[in-house]
Design a protein around this motif. Structure first.
Motif, short mmCIF file in Angstrom:
data_model
loop_
_atom_site.label_atom_id
_atom_site.label_comp_id
_atom_site.label_asym_id
_atom_site.label_seq_id
_atom_site.Cartn_x
_atom_site.Cartn_y
_atom_site.Cartn_z
N SER A 152 -15.45 11.64 -10.87
CA SER A 152 -15.30 11.02 -9.55
C SER A 152 -15.40 12.01 -8.40
O SER A 152 -15.57 11.60 -7.25
CB SER A 152 -13.96 10.29 -9.46
N ARG A 167 -9.05 8.55 -13.06
CA ARG A 167 -7.97 7.57 -12.93
C ARG A 167 -8.14 6.66 -11.72
O ARG A 167 -7.85 5.47 -11.79
CB ARG A 167 -6.61 8.27 -12.85
N LYS A 168 -8.61 7.22 -10.60
CA LYS A 168 -8.59 6.44 -9.34
C LYS A 168 -9.88 5.65 -9.10
O LYS A 168 -10.96 6.24 -8.90
CB LYS A 168 -8.34 7.38 -8.17
N ASN A 215 -15.12 16.99 -18.88
CA ASN A 215 -14.83 17.79 -17.69
C ASN A 215 -13.43 17.57 -17.12
O ASN A 215 -12.90 18.48 -16.49
CB ASN A 215 -15.90 17.47 -16.63
N TYR A 233 -2.52 26.13 -18.37
CA TYR A 233 -3.95 26.04 -18.02
C TYR A 233 -4.76 27.11 -18.75
O TYR A 233 -5.76 26.83 -19.41
CB TYR A 233 -4.13 26.17 -16.51
N SER A 281 -12.58 22.77 -4.68
CA SER A 281 -12.40 21.39 -5.14
C SER A 281 -10.98 21.00 -4.80
O SER A 281 -10.20 21.82 -4.31
CB SER A 281 -12.63 21.28 -6.66
N1 LIG Z 1 -12.81 24.28 -9.31
C1 LIG Z 1 -12.79 25.39 -9.99
O1 LIG Z 1 -12.78 26.50 -9.43
C2 LIG Z 1 -12.80 25.36 -11.50
C3 LIG Z 1 -12.97 26.56 -12.18
C4 LIG Z 1 -13.01 26.56 -13.57
C5 LIG Z 1 -12.88 25.36 -14.26
N2 LIG Z 1 -12.71 24.20 -13.57
C6 LIG Z 1 -12.59 22.99 -14.37
O2 LIG Z 1 -13.49 22.01 -13.91
C7 LIG Z 1 -12.99 20.71 -14.23
C8 LIG Z 1 -13.04 19.86 -12.96
O3 LIG Z 1 -12.19 20.46 -11.98
P1 LIG Z 1 -12.39 20.28 -10.41
O4 LIG Z 1 -12.20 21.62 -9.80
O5 LIG Z 1 -13.61 19.50 -10.14
O6 LIG Z 1 -11.06 19.44 -10.08
P2 LIG Z 1 -10.80 18.08 -9.31
O7 LIG Z 1 -11.59 18.00 -8.06
O8 LIG Z 1 -9.32 17.97 -9.25
O9 LIG Z 1 -11.41 16.97 -10.30
C9 LIG Z 1 -10.74 16.60 -11.47
C10 LIG Z 1 -11.36 15.33 -12.01
O10 LIG Z 1 -10.67 14.96 -13.20
C11 LIG Z 1 -10.07 13.67 -13.01
N3 LIG Z 1 -8.78 13.62 -13.71
C12 LIG Z 1 -7.68 14.34 -13.45
N4 LIG Z 1 -6.68 13.98 -14.27
C13 LIG Z 1 -7.18 12.98 -15.06
C14 LIG Z 1 -6.64 12.19 -16.11
N5 LIG Z 1 -5.36 12.33 -16.52
N6 LIG Z 1 -7.45 11.28 -16.70
C15 LIG Z 1 -8.73 11.11 -16.29
N7 LIG Z 1 -9.29 11.84 -15.32
C16 LIG Z 1 -8.52 12.77 -14.72
C17 LIG Z 1 -9.93 13.50 -11.48
O11 LIG Z 1 -9.86 12.17 -11.05
P3 LIG Z 1 -8.43 11.37 -10.92
O12 LIG Z 1 -7.49 12.27 -10.19
O13 LIG Z 1 -8.77 10.11 -10.19
O14 LIG Z 1 -7.99 11.07 -12.32
C18 LIG Z 1 -11.23 14.16 -11.05
O15 LIG Z 1 -12.32 13.29 -11.24
C19 LIG Z 1 -11.58 20.91 -14.79
O16 LIG Z 1 -11.62 20.89 -16.20
C20 LIG Z 1 -11.23 22.31 -14.30
O17 LIG Z 1 -10.28 22.94 -15.11
C21 LIG Z 1 -12.66 24.16 -12.21
#
Ligand SMILES: NC(=O)c1ccc[n+]([C@@H]2O[C@H](COP(=O)([O-])OP(=O)(O)OC[C@H]3O[C@@H](n4cnc5c(N)ncnc54)[C@H](OP(=O)(O)O)[C@@H]3O)[C@@H](O)[C@H]2O)c1
Length: 263
Positions: A22, A45-46, A97, A165, A200
């Motif tokens: 999302s 979720r949302k 993801n 984490y 993010s």
């Molecule tokens: N941003 C970075 O710098 C970074 C670096 C390394 C790795 N990552 C990894 O990349 C992935 C995405 O992260 P992001 O930075 O894009 O974070 P984000 O913007 O917070 O996105 C997280 C996504 O996961 C969903 N989500 C969270 N909890 C959930 C649940 N219980 N069930 C289903 N969906 C869920 C969220 O939607 P809802 O809240 O609506 O559920 C959202 O779509 C993660 O695995 C993170 O660890 C990110």
């Protein structure tokens, strides 16, 4: 006989399921796969965010659908898999993801926070891979699984206080290699992206606290990730161009992990 390069990267006729699609990195990956021709099925979720993400993708001519679910619940993982299979037919590409973090010193880390992070960041990946692998990829002897790990899964991370984490992402790294070993004979590749720092919702607080300049200085390329930086790597793992690549972890981090500046 060789294949034209455009065809190697073409995902026309393929179906992709992207968890956490999302917003953030999941939406970036969904956009890349969709622009390459795949139909995408998003979950998070949302409902409101999913609706917005779908409209964003559809405006680019991408066939996108969604279902809202909490991936940390095993029954919900099964429901998402059933809906995706029912609405798309089969799943060719699974992008695991969805992920979250929680900050507290290790010595005081609450058990509920540990379970919450672990149940989403690693258990749901196992359960979703099992669902889609068993029900759609193994029977057809074809599949691409892309797990989103982190450079926080490749080394320790200084004093950031996210013990669950870092542990979960280390688990994603070796889950990827282990499953690749087991499912290669079924024609399924399993690889992981290990992003460095990308702006993010999850990293908003860190970005505000540390600042883009300090974070950029930690990278040899002197930058943090942007809205395009994961697309090429994701498409390589998802497409025929990556058919001889499995069990690999690709850091997309401006070089941070190469010089061990830490995450
Ligand atoms: N941003 C970075 O710098 C970074 C670096 C390394 C790795 N990552 C990894 O990349 C992935 C995405 O992260 P992001 O930075 O894009 O974070 P984000 O913007 O917070 O996105 C997280 C996504 O996961 C969903 N989500 C969270 N909890 C959930 C649940 N219980 N069930 C289903 N969906 C869920 C969220 O939607 P809802 O809240 O609506 O559920 C959202 O779509 C993660 O695995 C993170 O660890 C990110």
């Amino acid at each position: 006989m060789s294949t034209p390069i455009q065809k190697l990267f073409d995902l026309s006729g393929q179906n992709a399921l992207v968890t956490g699609g999302s917003r953030g990195l999941g939406l970036q990956i969904a956009e890349a796969l969709g622009e390459a021709g795949a139909k995408v099925f998003l979950t998070a979720r949302k409902a409101g965010d999913l609706e917005e993400a779908m409209a964003h993708l559809q405006a680019k001519g991408i066939d996108a659908r969604w279902v809202a679910a909490d991936m940390s619940q095993p029954s919900e993982v099964e429901r998402v898999a059933s809906e995706a299979l029912q609405r798309l037919g089969d799943i060719d590409i699974l992008v695991n993801n969805a992920g979250a973090t929680w900050g507290a010193p290790a010595e005081d880390y609450p058990l509920e926070a540990w379970d919450k992070v672990m149940n989403l960041n690693i258990r749901s990946i196992f359960l979703m891979s099992q669902q889609i692998g068993k029900r759609s990829m193994i029977p057809r002897k074809h599949g691409r699984i892309i797990n989103v790990a982190s450079i926080a899964g490749l080394s320790g991370s200084g004093d950031v206080e996210f013990i669950a984490y870092g542990t979960s992402k280390g688990a994603v790294v070796n889950f990827t290699r282990t499953l690749a070993g087991e499912w290669g004979e079924h024609g399924i590749t399993v690889n992981a992206l290990a992003p460095g720092f990308f702006p993010s919702k999850m990293t908003k607080g860190t970005l505000e606290r540390i600042g883009v300049d300090t974070l950029s200085r930690a990278a040899p390329l002197r930058r943090i990730g942007d809205d395009d930086d994961l697309k090429g790597a994701a498409l390589l793992f998802a497409s025929a161009a990556g058919k001889h690549i499995t069990g690999q972890i690709l850091a997309v981090d401006g070089g941070v992990s190469a010089v061990h500046h830490g995450a």
